[in-house]
Scaffold this motif. Structure first.
Motif, PDB file in Angstrom:
ATOM      1  N   GLN A 153      39.713   8.510  -5.806  1.00 24.09           N
ATOM      2  CA  GLN A 153      38.727   8.000  -6.102  1.00 24.09           C
ATOM      3  C   GLN A 153      36.828   8.144  -6.536  1.00 24.09           C
ATOM      4  O   GLN A 153      36.094   7.657  -6.754  1.00 24.09           O
ATOM      5  CB  GLN A 153      38.826   6.331  -7.146  1.00 24.09           C
ATOM      6  CG  GLN A 153      40.115   6.162  -8.030  1.00 24.09           C
ATOM      7  CD  GLN A 153      40.182   6.888  -9.403  1.00 24.09           C
ATOM      8  OE1 GLN A 153      39.036   6.986 -10.263  1.00 24.09           O
ATOM      9  NE2 GLN A 153      41.033   7.509  -9.205  1.00 24.09           N
ATOM     10  N   GLN A 154      37.077   9.426  -5.004  1.00 25.37           N
ATOM     11  CA  GLN A 154      35.754   9.222  -4.162  1.00 25.37           C
ATOM     12  C   GLN A 154      35.666  10.817  -4.891  1.00 25.37           C
ATOM     13  O   GLN A 154      36.161  11.718  -5.346  1.00 25.37           O
ATOM     14  CB  GLN A 154      36.104   9.836  -2.484  1.00 25.37           C
ATOM     15  CG  GLN A 154      36.637   8.028  -2.414  1.00 25.37           C
ATOM     16  CD  GLN A 154      35.529   6.645  -3.003  1.00 25.37           C
ATOM     17  OE1 GLN A 154      33.841   7.202  -3.243  1.00 25.37           O
ATOM     18  NE2 GLN A 154      36.425   6.096  -2.935  1.00 25.37           N
ATOM     19  N   PRO A 155      34.256  11.288  -5.059  1.00 31.35           N
ATOM     20  CA  PRO A 155      33.028  12.300  -5.260  1.00 31.35           C
ATOM     21  C   PRO A 155      34.304  13.425  -4.486  1.00 31.35           C
ATOM     22  O   PRO A 155      33.951  13.272  -3.383  1.00 31.35           O
ATOM     23  CB  PRO A 155      32.047  12.112  -4.897  1.00 31.35           C
ATOM     24  CG  PRO A 155      31.516  10.498  -5.202  1.00 31.35           C
ATOM     25  CD  PRO A 155      33.329  10.211  -4.602  1.00 31.35           C
ATOM     26  N   THR A 156      34.802  14.360  -5.099  1.00 33.38           N
ATOM     27  CA  THR A 156      35.185  15.027  -4.275  1.00 33.38           C
ATOM     28  C   THR A 156      35.104  17.092  -4.243  1.00 33.38           C
ATOM     29  O   THR A 156      34.814  17.271  -6.216  1.00 33.38           O
ATOM     30  CB  THR A 156      36.438  15.432  -4.673  1.00 33.38           C
ATOM     31  OG1 THR A 156      37.074  14.251  -4.071  1.00 33.38           O
ATOM     32  CG2 THR A 156      37.987  16.305  -4.004  1.00 33.38           C
ATOM     33  N   ASN A 157      35.061  17.952  -4.125  1.00 32.62           N
ATOM     34  CA  ASN A 157      34.859  19.008  -4.463  1.00 32.62           C
ATOM     35  C   ASN A 157      36.270  19.871  -3.855  1.00 32.62           C
ATOM     36  O   ASN A 157      35.625  19.877  -2.793  1.00 32.62           O
ATOM     37  CB  ASN A 157      33.732  19.421  -3.476  1.00 32.62           C
ATOM     38  CG  ASN A 157      32.967  20.725  -3.661  1.00 32.62           C
ATOM     39  OD1 ASN A 157      32.957  21.714  -5.018  1.00 32.62           O
ATOM     40  ND2 ASN A 157      33.954  21.713  -3.247  1.00 32.62           N
ATOM     41  N   ILE A 158      36.708  20.513  -4.649  1.00 31.70           N
ATOM     42  CA  ILE A 158      38.014  21.409  -4.631  1.00 31.70           C
ATOM     43  C   ILE A 158      36.190  23.083  -4.937  1.00 31.70           C
ATOM     44  O   ILE A 158      36.832  23.495  -4.974  1.00 31.70           O
ATOM     45  CB  ILE A 158      38.106  21.868  -4.831  1.00 31.70           C
ATOM     46  CG1 ILE A 158      39.119  19.771  -5.256  1.00 31.70           C
ATOM     47  CG2 ILE A 158      39.677  22.099  -4.310  1.00 31.70           C
ATOM     48  CD1 ILE A 158      40.444  19.093  -6.377  1.00 31.70           C
ATOM     49  N   ASN A 159      37.275  23.473  -3.350  1.00 32.15           N
ATOM     50  CA  ASN A 159      37.009  25.052  -3.983  1.00 32.15           C
ATOM     51  C   ASN A 159      38.055  25.513  -2.922  1.00 32.15           C
ATOM     52  O   ASN A 159      39.265  24.867  -2.653  1.00 32.15           O
ATOM     53  CB  ASN A 159      35.804  26.027  -3.477  1.00 32.15           C
ATOM     54  CG  ASN A 159      34.501  25.938  -3.754  1.00 32.15           C
ATOM     55  OD1 ASN A 159      33.692  24.573  -3.391  1.00 32.15           O
ATOM     56  ND2 ASN A 159      34.362  26.070  -5.112  1.00 32.15           N
ATOM     57  N   ASN A 160      38.697  27.623  -3.450  1.00 36.24           N
ATOM     58  CA  ASN A 160      39.778  27.620  -2.916  1.00 36.24           C
ATOM     59  C   ASN A 160      39.170  28.507  -1.600  1.00 36.24           C
ATOM     60  O   ASN A 160      38.092  28.256  -1.088  1.00 36.24           O
ATOM     61  CB  ASN A 160      40.285  28.739  -4.137  1.00 36.24           C
ATOM     62  CG  ASN A 160      40.314  30.478  -3.812  1.00 36.24           C
ATOM     63  OD1 ASN A 160      39.077  30.151  -3.110  1.00 36.24           O
ATOM     64  ND2 ASN A 160      41.720  30.656  -3.264  1.00 36.24           N
ATOM     65  N   VAL A 161      40.358  29.134  -0.443  1.00 34.18           N
ATOM     66  CA  VAL A 161      39.997  29.541   0.755  1.00 34.18           C
ATOM     67  C   VAL A 161      39.026  30.938   0.579  1.00 34.18           C
ATOM     68  O   VAL A 161      37.977  30.342   1.835  1.00 34.18           O
ATOM     69  CB  VAL A 161      41.848  30.149   0.905  1.00 34.18           C
ATOM     70  CG1 VAL A 161      41.496  31.358   1.925  1.00 34.18           C
ATOM     71  CG2 VAL A 161      42.267  28.705   1.157  1.00 34.18           C
ATOM     72  N   GLU A 162      39.838  32.106  -0.441  1.00 33.97           N
ATOM     73  CA  GLU A 162      38.706  33.137  -0.882  1.00 33.97           C
ATOM     74  C   GLU A 162      37.149  32.103  -0.976  1.00 33.97           C
ATOM     75  O   GLU A 162      35.938  32.971   0.047  1.00 33.97           O
ATOM     76  CB  GLU A 162      39.036  34.190  -1.505  1.00 33.97           C
ATOM     77  CG  GLU A 162      38.399  34.785  -1.154  1.00 33.97           C
ATOM     78  CD  GLU A 162      38.837  36.009  -2.391  1.00 33.97           C
ATOM     79  OE1 GLU A 162      40.176  35.598  -3.110  1.00 33.97           O
ATOM     80  OE2 GLU A 162      37.938  36.797  -2.998  1.00 33.97           O
ATOM     81  N   THR A 163      36.909  30.905  -1.131  1.00 30.27           N
ATOM     82  CA  THR A 163      35.418  31.027  -2.010  1.00 30.27           C
ATOM     83  C   THR A 163      34.919  30.544   0.118  1.00 30.27           C
ATOM     84  O   THR A 163      33.598  30.745   0.073  1.00 30.27           O
ATOM     85  CB  THR A 163      35.339  29.697  -3.539  1.00 30.27           C
ATOM     86  OG1 THR A 163      36.110  29.538  -4.035  1.00 30.27           O
ATOM     87  CG2 THR A 163      33.836  29.481  -3.170  1.00 30.27           C
ATOM     88  N   TRP A 164      35.342  29.213   0.565  1.00 34.66           N
ATOM     89  CA  TRP A 164      35.719  29.319   1.736  1.00 34.66           C
ATOM     90  C   TRP A 164      34.619  29.902   2.435  1.00 34.66           C
ATOM     91  O   TRP A 164      33.848  29.937   3.434  1.00 34.66           O
ATOM     92  CB  TRP A 164      36.419  28.035   2.143  1.00 34.66           C
ATOM     93  CG  TRP A 164      36.200  26.625   1.408  1.00 34.66           C
ATOM     94  CD1 TRP A 164      37.310  26.243   0.748  1.00 34.66           C
ATOM     95  CD2 TRP A 164      35.194  26.045   1.390  1.00 34.66           C
ATOM     96  NE1 TRP A 164      37.146  25.045  -0.190  1.00 34.66           N
ATOM     97  CE2 TRP A 164      35.914  24.525   0.842  1.00 34.66           C
ATOM     98  CE3 TRP A 164      33.942  26.079   1.644  1.00 34.66           C
ATOM     99  CZ2 TRP A 164      34.637  23.573   0.172  1.00 34.66           C
ATOM    100  CZ3 TRP A 164      33.544  24.462   0.925  1.00 34.66           C
ATOM    101  CH2 TRP A 164      33.637  23.387   0.684  1.00 34.66           C
TER     102      TRP A 164
END
Lengths: 582, 1171
Positions: A301-312
């Motif tokens: 329930q916390q602010p979360t950012n998800i990016n995939n491997v290639e983006t990172w």
């Protein structure tokens, strides 16, 4: 002299480990000195195992398809005498495969030893992080990403800066930065290659992102089917800790950041953000409704950012070279490069990284060397099971998010499956739908039952039992599933059907109304027959697994259609071209 | 909170920020369907049925999950929305295995609820059965005799032995009803619509349409050409099959409803069709098909050749029928059989039946054929009349028959008869009766479109003819000549259309969709026991062929009918009437056949005593999983597998009973389909549209509001009431599955008196006199102090007051064995919870000190909610009483009061002091106590909390522990204000009510008692052994009752009106759901005994008792339902009480309510679960 053996999963699967052992053994036996290292995958999977030899002058000779048996020759000649074995080295043609690419994400893959942080540092690693922490405040970091125009490489192509900014703006007890390494598309393996070949680039990217968003906690959600990747990231995390790149007080600043790895059980749907969060929390991997978006309420329930491997992996490069350098590549709003996994009926399959905007033709016929056995190019499936097929007539479409979407396919995570004239497009659609419907989490009806019903229709069409109205029913269901399914998996599942219907409707009609499969691939609709070219060699009868072929030697043979299972062995066997299929 | 304005379907509405579209729509009575939403659970969004369109959003949104915004414009019922819902429902239905309705119902043209009434008969509910039949069939006694029962053809019992004799059961219940001369079932009619309908014809179609249209409030007139009503039932069916008095009785019911009959009036002749249309708002043509058709053979018009219908009619009307000795009847249907058998009865010596095919192909009932044969009819099968040969007067003398053989099957699947070239047979005859078929004569209705064959043409979806307001159906329309029940089916549909037409609404009739199974074969029932139908007595051929007496004179006996009804296999889904899937499916016109494909089939095996699972009916809405996990905190079930194979299974794929299930039944209550059902306790489970009674659970003191479903005197199921002020839709296994304990097997029905050799059944008079006299003699011998009345705390306030009043009349004392003295009383001066349960949720800390979940499970759910909302909840229990208490902290201590003393000491040590009386002694009593860290920590937590509540169970913790708890609360100041106080959980639903009315003594009051009247208590028999006289009133034969001299049957909470006072002192309503079948209500026992005593009891009914009670108790005087008496209680002359340091922490008391003990025993123990 430095010798590097490519040991990504693909290399190991081709026997690279044996090659390495043999190499070390021979060097020892023969009393030769060389620094033997390993590296990840360079992308030319079809050439594995690959052994790179760097002479003391730094000159590189790349040997391909080096089996353990081939090692002695290379050792004896190249290592011992300094004479490269020309015939075993990569051909000029194959050399182009990597040479014509623009490698940012894959800049280190296959080059450095992923298990040695110093090699990463030697190539400028963690410099970007250091300079970011020294010179930029979080707003400026996000601004740089905005200038770069980086978009999510996981599939949706959503502007990365926007997501970062949203997560930055949301306060919470904790804040999470997640790397999505749940690469689930069949035929896509760029994320694995990056994690196996250059894990630090992802870690560095995540730290920069964490800093920008004000997060102290990073999580890499990696599928358990990638044990090597998990091992190497863990090693990389440990090494980064040792150097103070992770942990408390990075680079003498007050900022803390740590990363943990979570292994997922390999469900396609867990690539979907909310399903991944559910899985991370120990629940069944099922999507949750958005809103609330993870940026507001994500992991715990916390602010979360998800990016995939290639983006990172792109992030450190951007800060090393500047956002503008990144934005200079690409076309329109699709900036930078994109890694594609070339597979299917292609001569040179593997990973290719090209600037966005390159026409598909250049990738398939340029880098990929064209179609296997020089057959006719029919279409390319882009974006995996959620994507769609692009027909031959659209081969000059540039690979940008916008142009590909216009065709009905998607860039997706970058899978490119090439199809030739022998591929039945109905069957192809059936294959992908079968994949998605098995991977449906079962939560929403349209996805759970709708995809199953679509699959059943496709199955009956390929079985020759298609009915008038089936195409319309497929279209209706496809539209409603897109409209009604809960998450991306369901909403995109009908895409392969819709695009094949758009470009190859005639094939569907042939199956249904003429009971014919033009590609001669659907067994229920084809018939093998022996023509008078038969000389009675009896080979076909011997090969037939069901004894469906009879005939006396030197007499024309006959196939018992009732027994024939249409495996095609007879046709492959016949040297006289006497067997037809129709 | 911010308020937004938005527009839903053109209606301007308001909602609060954070509310979903669905919530706002519901608040404004705008319907949005959903299959997975429940307001008490988190949003799931799986079903996708609630989709809506929002302006500016290209996608469909889920109403359950989309928050409203200012100025939002929503469409909940657009074409796109409807289409999405429809296909969604079709997908669900395409993967649904079951029979919404049983094959018998679907086989009946009128879709009579055969399984329903058969099941009701099996349960002995004849009146309900008649009502159910008469919902579809206005003439069940007639149809029960003559209907060819297509229902039975579909009956799956036929796959085992023979079909259930649905028809005879129908006749049985209809006859039972007709026998109730005074009290026959007459349906209620809706208020008058002042619309007039004329029905032309009084056959099954006309009569039925009149019956239905009249029920809808319309004024109905039947115009009949014949002198009497009944149509073909009267004039076409001989009396030996359908006696006139039966038909007359049934018609009289219709007349009784207010339908007007005009006889001897043929429209077009006696009265103009046009004027009819002018005088009435609608006209229904139900004229039947009265013309016999011919065979086309030569000389068919000869003298002596008669139409079948004409012949039968003339016999009925006693017109002269000149029949010779030899009669040939042509045709193979029931009319032909009727003609043959009537000819026999009219004295014909030789009767031939001539039919083109063999007996096997005859459309007539096999029974009719057999009986005709028994009566001497000669069957000439494979014969077809070619020519009638006449004598010189033109009268038939012979008939030449073409010999036939069976050829290829024709379109109907029957083998087609073809002539054998040149082969004929000639038979001597005097008469020939043509019973080939009938046709319609509608020539008198001018201006009406006709069919090709001259029948009345009408639209099959609206039943309207070419003339506006003129409807038709039954045999007279669209060229279908059929059986009575088909006309009745038409009547029901046409009536609905006509009624809607009259109300100016669209009136198209839609055929509903039902899921059916096609995978049932003989193999399915291989292991079933074979049981044939009970025999039905027939008159033998010799006794019947000379007269028109009914061949089957007496239908089934009640025993036979019930035995037969029990053969029903219960094919139809028991949840049909509650199934949202099929309701929505039909609402959106789903036709799932177009999406037919594989169905997921789950093989499962469960033997849960209360829950039936059928995963093949599951739609994966996830409600059960979420209810079990989120609401109950159990998590006994979960989702397994992926995609189409996803299935809900108990934990670790074990049987449900071993999964940690606590048998609360919440999963069953939330299931929108039949995938989870209650295992009912009625003899035969029947899918029924039930009656719902809102009442209060009679077990623990929480006071859960329940909705009890019943039919007749059958108790079917119980669901927690979402609007219940305390339970908010939740209940435990007792409320869910224990509702009917008082009517379960072994229920006492007659009073008993003890004789040396055992109990003897007797009547109330004797039993009550013995009870009164027994008590009188004790009083006479030992004085009033030796006599007492014990009153169970399960009774309503009114019942308990009745017993109390009796005691007062007799001048003796009362007490309740189940009452433990309140330890709180000496400290706080009150014996009742000062605070309400709900306050726990908004308090900061809840200390649960001495609590056993099984005693009051719903209280735990409240604590869970508090904990989930971030409030601290700490359970302190003795080690032997570990509890599954997720989301709360638990602490287990020795079973003595040392921990509580330590807490008190820690509070004093921290500087808390008080000037309230007794504090000094209290402090002194603790001076040697060594405080553990844990106790200090809890004490600090409690003393330091802004708001803090304590909950304990009165009959679980010791009296001293309760006093100590009160001391602690008093010392901390957490008492007497909102969210600061104590909940003293009483043991039973009405324990508090008893205290409030002054029944405050417990078992200690037994000292010196020699004579006792014990109402509803089953105490330790040790306490009763010294009694010289004992009367017990209870529902079952309890251990106490076994010791009694007189036993009077009692009833439970199902059959009484009244109130309970729950542990919060909240007045909860109790409402009568059924009649338990016991002659005397509980309160009446008291009144009767008082009467014998010649005391002035003065109570005539429950209302009198309620009034008297209100006069007696101040708080109850103004008490309204659901209100908490007096609000939050403040201490009354508080005083610290020092307690014995060696006291136990808990001393559980066994409940004296046998019903509570019975359900507790029936509920399975949950498989062990740890936190």
């Amino acid at each position: 002299m430095k010798i590097v053996v490519g040991e990504g999963s693909c290399g190991i699967a081709s026997g690279a480990k044996k090659t390495e052992i043999e190499l070390r053994k021979q060097l020892k036996e023969k009393g030769l000195e060389a620094d033997v290292q390993i590296a990840g995958c360079v992308g030319t999977c079809y050439l594995e195992p690959i052994v790179d030899i760097y002479d003391d002058g730094g000159e590189l000779t790349r040997y391909v398809k080096v089996k353990a048996d081939d090692v002695s020759k290379i050792v004896d000649s190249h290592v011992a005498k300094g004479e490269p074995v020309k015939e075993m080295a990569i051909s000029e043609e194959d050399g182009k495969f990597v040479g014509t690419q623009k490698r940012i994400v894959l800049r280190n893959a296959g080059v450095i030893n992923p298990e040695d942080i110093d090699e990463y540092i030697a190539r400028g690693g963690y410099k970007a992080l250091e300079s970011v922490m020294a010179n930029k405040d979080p707003e400026e970091v996000i601004e740089e990403i905005k200038i770069a125009g980086l978009r999510g490489r996981g599939g949706a192509g959503f502007p990365t800066w926007f997501k970062w900014n949203a997560a930055k703006g949301n306060a919470g007890k904790d804040k999470y930065v997640i790397c999505n390494a749940d690469e689930g598309d069949p035929g896509a393996f760029m994320d694995r290659s990056v994690l196996e070949g250059d894990p630090h680039s992802v870690i560095e990217g995540m730290i920069i992102g964490g800093y920008a968003m004000g997060s102290n906690k990073g999580v890499i959600y990696c599928r358990a089917e990638y044990p090597l990747a998990i091992k190497r990231i863990q090693k990389a995390i440990d090494q980064a800790h040792e150097r103070g790149f992770l942990g408390k007080g990075l680079f003498g600043h007050k900022y803390n950041f740590d990363i943990q790895i979570k292994a997922g059980a390999g469900a396609f749907v867990c690539g979907e953000e909310t399903a991944m969060i559910a899985s991370l929390e120990g629940e069944r991997g099922m999507p949750r409704l958005k809103p609330p978006f993870p940026a507001a309420k994500g992991f715990w329930q916390q602010p979360t950012n998800i990016n995939n491997v290639e983006t990172w992996a792109n992030v450190p490069w951007i800060f090393q070279n500047g956002g503008e350098a990144f934005a200079a590549m690409g076309k329109g709003p699709s900036k930078g490069t994109k890694v594609f996994a070339l597979a299917g009926k292609i001569k040179k399959g593997g990973l290719v990284e090209v600037p966005m905007g390159m026409p598909i033709r250049d990738i398939i016929f340029g880098i990929g060397g064209g179609i296997k056995n020089d057959k006719k190019f029919k279409a390319v499936q882009m974006g995996g099971p959620s994507g769609g097929c692009i027909p031959a007539e659209l081969i000059d479409t540039p690979v940008t998010y916008e142009d590909i979407t216009k065709t009905g396919a998607i860039v997706g995570s970058g899978g490119m499956i090439v199809m030739d004239e022998d591929t039945c497009m109905v069957d192809m659609a059936r294959y992908f739908l079968d994949f998605t419907r098995k991977e449906s989490c079962g939560k929403c009806n349209y996805c759970r039952i709708g995809t199953k019903r679509m699959l059943e229709i496709l199955e009956r069409i390929t079985r020759g039992e298609g009915k008038d109205g089936d195409i319309e029913l497929l279209e209706e269901l496809a539209a409603k599933i897109k409209d009604g399914a809960m998450c991306g998996l369901g909403q995109t599942a009908p895409n392969p059907v819709l695009t094949t219907l758009k470009y190859f409707r005639n094939e569907y009609e042939d199956h249904i109304y003429k009971k014919k499969c033009t590609a001669k691939s659907c067994r229920a609709l084809i018939k093998y027959e022996i023509t008078d070219k038969c000389v009675g060699c009896t080979m076909c009868a011997k090969k037939c697994p069901v004894d469906a072929i009879s005939g006396s030697p030197k007499g024309q043979h006959v196939i018992d259609q009732a027994k024939c299972i249409k495996c095609g062995r007879c046709k492959e066997t016949c040297k006289f071209n006497a067997i037809t299929v129709d | 909170m911010k308020q937004y304005r938005l527009n839903i379907d053109g209606k301007e509405v308001r909602g609060f920020q954070g509310q979903s579209i669905l919530e706002v729509a519901r608040d404004n009575d705008i319907f949005i369907p959903t299959l997975c939403y429940d307001e008490s659970m988190e949003i799931y969004g799986g079903c996708g049925i609630c989709v809506c369109e929002v302006d500016g959003n290209p996608k469909l949104v889920k109403a359950c999950a989309t928050e409203i915004t200012q100025g939002m414009s929503v469409r909940t019922d657009s074409e796109r929305v409807r289409e999405s819902r429809k296909t969604n429902l079709e997908l669900l239905l395409s993967d649904h295995t079951g029979d919404c309705r049983p094959p018998c119902v679907l086989g009946c043209p009128a879709q009579t609820d055969c399984q329903g009434y058969v099941g009701l008969v099996a349960n002995g509910e004849y009146e309900e059965a008649v009502k159910l039949v008469k919902d579809k069939i206005p003439l069940p006694a007639s149809l029960g005799r003559v209907c060819p029962h297509p229902c039975e053809k579909e009956c799956r019992r036929g796959l085992i032995d023979e079909p259930v004799s649905i028809q005879w059961i129908k006749r049985f219940i209809a006859d039972q009803d007709l026998m109730n001369d005074e009290d026959r079932f007459v349906p209620e009619c809706a208020p008058d619509t002042y619309k007039k309908v004329a029905i032309v014809g009084s056959g099954p179609m006309g009569l039925s349409a009149a019956y239905f249209l009249r029920q809808m409030g319309n004024e109905v007139t039947i115009l009949e050409a014949m002198p009497k009503a009944g149509g073909m039932l009267r004039y076409g069916i001989p009396e030996y099959r359908l006696p006139n008095d039966v038909l007359d009785d049934e018609i009289s019911t219709i007349a009784h409803m207010g339908v007007e009959f005009v006889f001897d009036t043929q429209i077009g002749k006696d009265r103009a069709f046009d004027t009819l249309r002018e005088e009435y708002d609608a006209v229904l043509l139900a004229i039947g098909a009265w013309q016999s058709t011919g065979t086309g053979c030569k000389n068919e018009d000869a003298d002596g050749v008669i139409g079948g219908i004409d012949f039968l009619q003339n016999v009925v009307r006693n017109r002269v029928v000149k029949l010779g000795e030899k009669v040939a009847v042509v045709g193979g249907g029931n009319v032909a059989m009727d003609a043959c058998r009537t000819a026999v009865r009219m004295g014909a010596k030789e009767v031939y039946n001539i039919y083109r095919r063999t007996k096997d192909e005859m459309p007539a009932d096999m029974l009719e054929i057999e009986e005709a044969e028994e009566e001497g009819v000669v069957f000439k099968n494979l014969r077809n009349p070619l020519e009638v040969i006449t004598d010189e007067n033109g009268h038939a003398r012979q008939v030449v028959l073409q010999v036939m053989e069976l050829g290829e099957a024709d379109a109907s699947g029957r083998r087609k008869p073809v002539p054998v070239e040149g082969k004929t047979e000639t038979v001597d005859i005097d008469n020939m009766i043509l019973a080939i078929g009938q046709k319609v004569d509608a020539s008198l209705f001018e201006g009406l479109d006709k069919t090709r064959k001259g029948a009345v043409a009408y639209d099959p979806e609206t039943f309207m003819t070419s003339l506006d307001g003129v409807f038709a159906g039954g045999d007279c329309g669209n060229d279908k000549i059929s059986i009575a029940v088909e006309s009745i089916a038409d009547a029901k549909k046409a009536s609905a259309c006509i009624d809607r037409y009259l109300r100016g609404k669209p009136f198209k009739y839609n055929i509903p969709y039902y899921v059916t199974r096609d995978d049932i074969t003989e193999k399915t029932f291989e292991d079933r026991e074979r049981q044939c139908r009970p025999e039905m007595g027939h008159l033998d051929a010799e006794h019947r062929k000379g007269n028109f007496s009914e061949v089957i004179p007496d239908g089934y006996s009640p025993e036979a009918a019930e035995q037969e009804a029990n053969r029903c296999l219960e094919c139809g889904c028991h949840e049909f009437f509650d199934c949202k899937l099929i309701e929505y499916g039909n609402m959106y016109g789903a036709h799932p056949d177009r999406l037919a494909g594989d169905k997921s089939t789950v093989v499962y095996d469960d033997e849960h005593p209360f829950i039936i699972r059928d995963p093949n009916k599951c739609i994966l809405c996830g409600l059960c999983v979420r209810a079990c996990d989120e609401e109950m905190g159990i998590g006994a079930i979960g989702l397994v597998n992926r995609g189409f194979d996803t299935v809900i299974k108990p934990n670790m794929e074990k049987p449900l009973i071993e999964s940690g299930c606590i048998s609360c039944g919440r999963c069953v209550s939330v299931c929108p389909t039949g995938a989870l059902q209650e295992r009912q306790t009625v003899l035969k489970e029947v899918p029924l549209d039930t009656n719902v009674t809102e009442t209060t659970c009679s077990y623990c003191s929480v006071g859960c509001s329940l909705k009890l479903e019943s039919k007749g005197s059958m108790m079917i199921k119980s669901n927690a009431d979402k609007d219940g002020p305390v339970n908010l839709g939740r209940t435990c296994g007792r409320g869910k599955f224990g509702f009917d304990c008082s009517v379960l097997e072994g229920k006492l029905e007659d009073p008993l008196v003890k004789e040396p050799e055992g109990f003897r059944e007797t009547d109330y008079h004797e039993a009550l006199i013995m009870a009164a006299k027994g008590m009188e003699s004790i009083i006479a011998r030992y004085g009033k102090d030796a006599a007492a009345i014990s009153i169970s705390d399960r009774y309503t306030n009114e019942e308990a007051f009745a017993f109390l009043h009796l005691a007062e009349c007799m001048g003796i004392k009362t007490f309740c064995f189940n009452n433990r003295q309140s330890g709180m009383l000496p400290v706080l001066g009150i014996d009742g919870s000062p605070n309400a349960i709900e306050e726990m949720i908004s308090s900061d800390l809840v200390l649960v000190i001495g609590y056993n979940t099984v005693d009051a499970p719903v209280a735990r759910l409240k604590m869970r909610i508090a904990a989930k909302q971030g409030k601290k909840v700490v359970l302190i229990n003795p080690r032997e009483y570990e509890q599954h208490f997720d989301t709360a902290e638990t602490m287990y201590v020795d079973n003595d009061i040392s921990f509580l003393r330590q807490m008190a000491k820690a509070m004093i040590d921290s500087g808390i002091t008080s000037d309230i009386e007794g504090f000094g002694e209290f402090k002194d009593s603790l001076k040697d106590v060594k405080v553990s860290d844990r106790a200090a920590e809890i004490a600090e937590l409690y003393a330091g909390a802004k708001h803090a509540m304590i909950l304990f169970e009165q009959n679980f913790v010791s009296v001293d522990a309760a006093s100590l708890i009160a001391d602690i609360a008093l010392m901390s100041g957490h008492i007497g204000s909102p969210r600061n106080g104590i909940i003293q959980m009483k043991p039973k639903n009405n324990s508090q009510g008893l205290i409030d009315m002054g029944i405050t003594a417990g078992a200690e009051a037994m000292k010196g008692i020699k004579g006792l009247m014990c109402f509803g208590e089953d105490p330790d028999t040790e306490l009763l052994k010294d009694l010289e006289f004992l009367m017990v009133s209870d529902t079952h034969m309890t251990a106490a009752a076994e010791m009694a001299d007189v036993v009077i049957p009692g009833t439970g909470f199902l059959s009484t009106d009244g109130t309970y006072t729950n542990t919060e002192r909240r007045l909860m309503p109790v409402r009568k759901a059924i009649n338990e079948g016991i002659e005397m209500a509980n309160w009446e026992i008291a009144a009767e005994i008082a009467d014998i005593y010649e005391a002035d009891y003065g109570m005539e009914d429950i209302d009198d008792l309620a009034d008297a009670l209100a006069k007696r108790i101040q708080a109850y005087r103004k008490g309204e339902l659901f209100q908490i008496f007096g609000g939050i209680s403040t201490p009354v002359s508080p005083k610290f009480v020092a307690v014995d340091k060696d006291s136990k922490f808990v001393e559980p008391m066994k409940c004296t309510d046998n019903l509570m003990n019975m359900i507790q025993e029936r509920l399975p123990n949950p498989a062990s679960m740890t936190d």
